[in-house]
Write a protein that holds these residues in place. Structure first.
Motif, mmCIF file in Angstrom:
data_model
loop_
_atom_site.group_PDB
_atom_site.id
_atom_site.type_symbol
_atom_site.label_atom_id
_atom_site.label_comp_id
_atom_site.label_asym_id
_atom_site.label_seq_id
_atom_site.Cartn_x
_atom_site.Cartn_y
_atom_site.Cartn_z
ATOM 1 N N ARG A 164 -1.993 -3.242 -1.676
ATOM 2 C CA ARG A 164 -2.715 -2.810 -1.299
ATOM 3 C C ARG A 164 -4.119 -3.326 -0.477
ATOM 4 N N ARG A 165 -4.178 -4.428 -0.157
ATOM 5 C CA ARG A 165 -5.127 -5.195 1.163
ATOM 6 C C ARG A 165 -4.357 -4.796 2.644
ATOM 7 N N LEU A 166 -2.925 -5.255 2.518
ATOM 8 C CA LEU A 166 -2.146 -4.942 3.417
ATOM 9 C C LEU A 166 -1.728 -3.498 3.965
ATOM 10 N N ILE A 167 -1.498 -3.029 3.475
ATOM 11 C CA ILE A 167 -1.764 -1.217 3.527
ATOM 12 C C ILE A 167 -2.135 -0.814 3.574
ATOM 13 N N GLN A 168 -3.806 -0.990 3.252
ATOM 14 C CA GLN A 168 -5.162 -0.211 3.311
ATOM 15 C C GLN A 168 -5.198 1.202 3.035
ATOM 16 N N ALA A 169 -4.487 0.478 1.474
ATOM 17 C CA ALA A 169 -4.394 1.392 0.647
ATOM 18 C C ALA A 169 -5.730 3.008 0.529
ATOM 19 N N ASP A 170 -5.151 4.291 1.221
ATOM 20 C CA ASP A 170 -6.481 4.993 0.902
ATOM 21 C C ASP A 170 -5.335 6.705 0.456
ATOM 22 N N GLY A 171 -5.893 6.101 -0.745
ATOM 23 C CA GLY A 171 -5.295 7.558 -1.694
ATOM 24 C C GLY A 171 -3.924 8.383 -0.901
ATOM 25 N N LEU A 172 -3.918 9.228 -0.367
ATOM 26 C CA LEU A 172 -2.725 10.258 -0.150
ATOM 27 C C LEU A 172 -2.322 9.354 1.390
ATOM 28 N N SER A 173 -3.462 8.915 1.669
ATOM 29 C CA SER A 173 -2.808 8.148 3.735
ATOM 30 C C SER A 173 -1.647 7.285 3.303
ATOM 31 N N ARG B 218 8.042 1.743 9.662
ATOM 32 C CA ARG B 218 7.548 -0.064 10.132
ATOM 33 C C ARG B 218 6.325 -1.056 9.141
ATOM 34 N N ARG B 219 5.591 0.025 9.956
ATOM 35 C CA ARG B 219 3.684 -0.483 8.886
ATOM 36 C C ARG B 219 3.930 -1.038 7.290
ATOM 37 N N ALA B 220 5.085 -0.218 6.557
ATOM 38 C CA ALA B 220 5.241 0.122 5.042
ATOM 39 C C ALA B 220 5.814 -1.539 5.258
ATOM 40 N N ALA B 221 7.369 -1.356 5.615
ATOM 41 C CA ALA B 221 7.997 -1.967 5.402
ATOM 42 C C ALA B 221 7.813 -3.450 6.176
ATOM 43 N N GLU B 222 6.307 -4.051 7.143
ATOM 44 C CA GLU B 222 5.906 -4.653 7.478
ATOM 45 C C GLU B 222 4.854 -6.047 5.937
ATOM 46 N N ALA B 223 4.384 -4.393 5.680
ATOM 47 C CA ALA B 223 3.646 -5.032 4.407
ATOM 48 C C ALA B 223 4.235 -5.534 3.340
ATOM 49 N N THR C 273 -1.990 -3.833 10.109
ATOM 50 C CA THR C 273 -3.029 -2.925 10.875
ATOM 51 C C THR C 273 -3.629 -4.257 12.092
ATOM 52 N N GLU C 274 -4.421 -4.290 11.758
ATOM 53 C CA GLU C 274 -5.357 -5.600 12.372
ATOM 54 C C GLU C 274 -4.291 -6.582 13.149
ATOM 55 N N LEU C 275 -2.932 -7.579 12.268
ATOM 56 C CA LEU C 275 -1.760 -8.267 12.355
ATOM 57 C C LEU C 275 -0.928 -7.476 14.304
ATOM 58 N N TYR C 276 -1.395 -6.333 13.929
ATOM 59 C CA TYR C 276 -0.437 -5.308 15.381
ATOM 60 C C TYR C 276 -1.583 -4.368 15.288
ATOM 61 N N PRO C 277 -2.403 -4.638 16.538
ATOM 62 C CA PRO C 277 -3.459 -3.421 16.638
ATOM 63 C C PRO C 277 -2.810 -2.300 18.147
ATOM 64 N N ASP C 278 -2.268 -2.532 18.698
ATOM 65 C CA ASP C 278 -1.414 -1.966 19.326
ATOM 66 C C ASP C 278 -0.302 -0.807 19.188
ATOM 67 N N GLY C 279 0.012 -1.322 17.611
ATOM 68 C CA GLY C 279 0.660 -0.396 16.388
ATOM 69 C C GLY C 279 1.997 -0.435 16.873
ATOM 70 N N ALA D 106 -4.761 -10.591 18.206
ATOM 71 C CA ALA D 106 -4.223 -10.202 17.300
ATOM 72 C C ALA D 106 -4.313 -11.658 16.501
ATOM 73 N N ARG D 107 -4.281 -11.162 14.902
ATOM 74 C CA ARG D 107 -4.392 -11.874 14.289
ATOM 75 C C ARG D 107 -4.203 -12.534 13.282
ATOM 76 N N GLU D 108 -3.799 -13.928 13.055
ATOM 77 C CA GLU D 108 -2.722 -14.602 11.524
ATOM 78 C C GLU D 108 -2.990 -13.871 10.489
ATOM 79 N N GLN D 109 -2.143 -13.853 9.960
ATOM 80 C CA GLN D 109 -2.113 -14.254 8.363
ATOM 81 C C GLN D 109 -2.042 -15.210 7.726
ATOM 82 N N THR D 110 -3.174 -14.840 6.557
ATOM 83 C CA THR D 110 -3.540 -16.043 6.333
ATOM 84 C C THR D 110 -2.635 -16.314 4.481
#
Length: 367
Positions: free
Chosen positions: A245-254, A210-215, A144-150, A132-136
């Motif tokens: 956009r960076r934290l959630i990795q914005a990707d259209g409708l996903s 929870r992913r959206a909430a953490e972002a 997703t990179e801070l919590y690679p196991d999901g 797991a990486r640390e936030q800057t």
């Protein structure tokens, strides 16, 4: 006698060869010859091959010399052997140490190679290690990179409140959630193992939320660290949206922004977004409401909070905060919206706010 002396001189010259030929016999009969040495005459001679002779005294002396040389050679060989063993032992130790060192170096290189490529450096099974990486600051690392196991942070878990069954608001039993069946359903979600198992089947849905909430939570912390009077409202909104956009990795409708960022000031209650060219600047006496949402697979997390820099608004912010927490606590499946609103209103009306020497009674509309 002359022939005897000549033979002895010749034997001295060829002594090495004669001694080598008689080594075996001399060693085998050395003990006997030593015993008979004093019995035989001094002038006696022992015939050798080729007609040559050697005196008994020379034969005995030669045997003694051979024994001494052999003993010296054996001692020298033993010393050489010990030295060789010591050298071999030292060499083996050095070789083992060097081999161990090289093994560690190769292991380190292999680990680095596997970390870079995800494949083993030289054969073998692939071992995947997730770190797991640390936030800057400002935040740039995707969630997703801070919590690679999901497994994203769960947050606060609250029990479902039991819906009220009384006819306190004059609906005469016609509203949703009035009957006892709905009240029982809410209780079963807490006590029934079957209901809890059904909820666990939707973990993928909870994971998106929870992913959206953490972002959202990370961006909110970032906003509170930089927002201050003198900043243009358009710049504040731009920084908020870039972070999301960076934290959630914005990707259209996903995944991406759920709606435009709101930054309403003072009399504007909500849902104001500066347009291009808007030069509005945040002031010290302003009361600003920040509101933005993030979605993952269409599941929206929305949160709003109030920013104020003048301490005279502290009690106002406290009243709104407590009312919001009360509304969250009273919310739940099968709970009537009117019951949630009632709880919020009760908290708001319990506060008073003094502004510029004038007291205002708490009221949902006035606040």
């Amino acid at each position: 006698m002359a022939d005897t002396h000549d033979g002895e001189a010749e034997n001295e010259e060829n002594g090495d060869e004669l001694i080598a030929d008689s080594v075996e016999n001399a060693l085998n009969e050395g003990a006997k010859k030593k015993k008979k040495k004093n019995k035989k005459k001094k002038g006696g001679a022992t015939p050798l091959q080729g007609g040559q002779v050697i005196s008994e005294k020379q034969s005995a002396d030669a045997a003694d010399d051979i024994s001494e040389k052999l003993a010296a050679n054996n001692l020298h060989d033993e010393e050489d052997g010990d030295e060789e063993k010591e050298e071999e032992a030292g060499g083996d130790a050095a070789a083992k140490k060097k081999k161990k060192k090289n093994k560690k170096r190769n292991k380190g290189a292999k680990t680095a190679s596997e970390a870079d490529t995800g494949k083993p450096a030289s054969g073998g099974a692939v071992t995947t290690v997730t770190v797991a990486r640390e936030q800057t600051n400002p935040p740039t690392v995707p969630i997703t990179e801070l919590y690679p196991d999901g497994n994203y942070p769960t947050g606060e878990i609250m029990e479902h409140p039991t819906p009220k069954a009384d006819d306190h608001h004059g609906c005469h039993g016609g509203c949703q959630g009035h009957d006892e069946a709905n009240s029982l359903s809410a209780k079963e979600r807490i006590t029934s193992e079957e209901k809890r198992a059904i909820d666990r089947l939707t973990q993928d849905v909870y994971s998106d939320f929870r992913r959206a909430a953490e972002a959202h939570r990370t961006t909110r912390k970032y906003v509170n660290s930089f927002i201050k009077p003198g900043l243009a409202m358009s710049d504040i909104c731009q920084r908020i949206e870039d972070s999301n956009r960076r934290l959630i990795q914005a990707d259209g409708l996903s995944a991406g922004l759920a709606f435009p960022t709101g930054c309403s000031i003072n009399h504007c209650a909500a849902h104001y977004t500066p347009n291009a060219g808007d030069t509005t600047v945040l002031q010290y006496d302003d009361v600003c409401k920040i509101d933005y949402g993030i979605h993952v697979n269409g599941r929206i997390i929305d949160c709003a909070w109030t920013c104020a820099f003048n301490p005279k608004y502290d009690n106002l912010l406290k009243a709104v905060r407590e009312a919001t927490y009360t509304g969250i606590k009273e919310s739940g499946i099968d709970v009537r919206l009117c019951d949630v609103g009632e709880a919020i209103q009760e908290v708001m009306e319990s506060y008073e706010v003094e502004l510029d020497g004038k007291t205002f009674q708490g009221d949902c509309m006035n606040f």
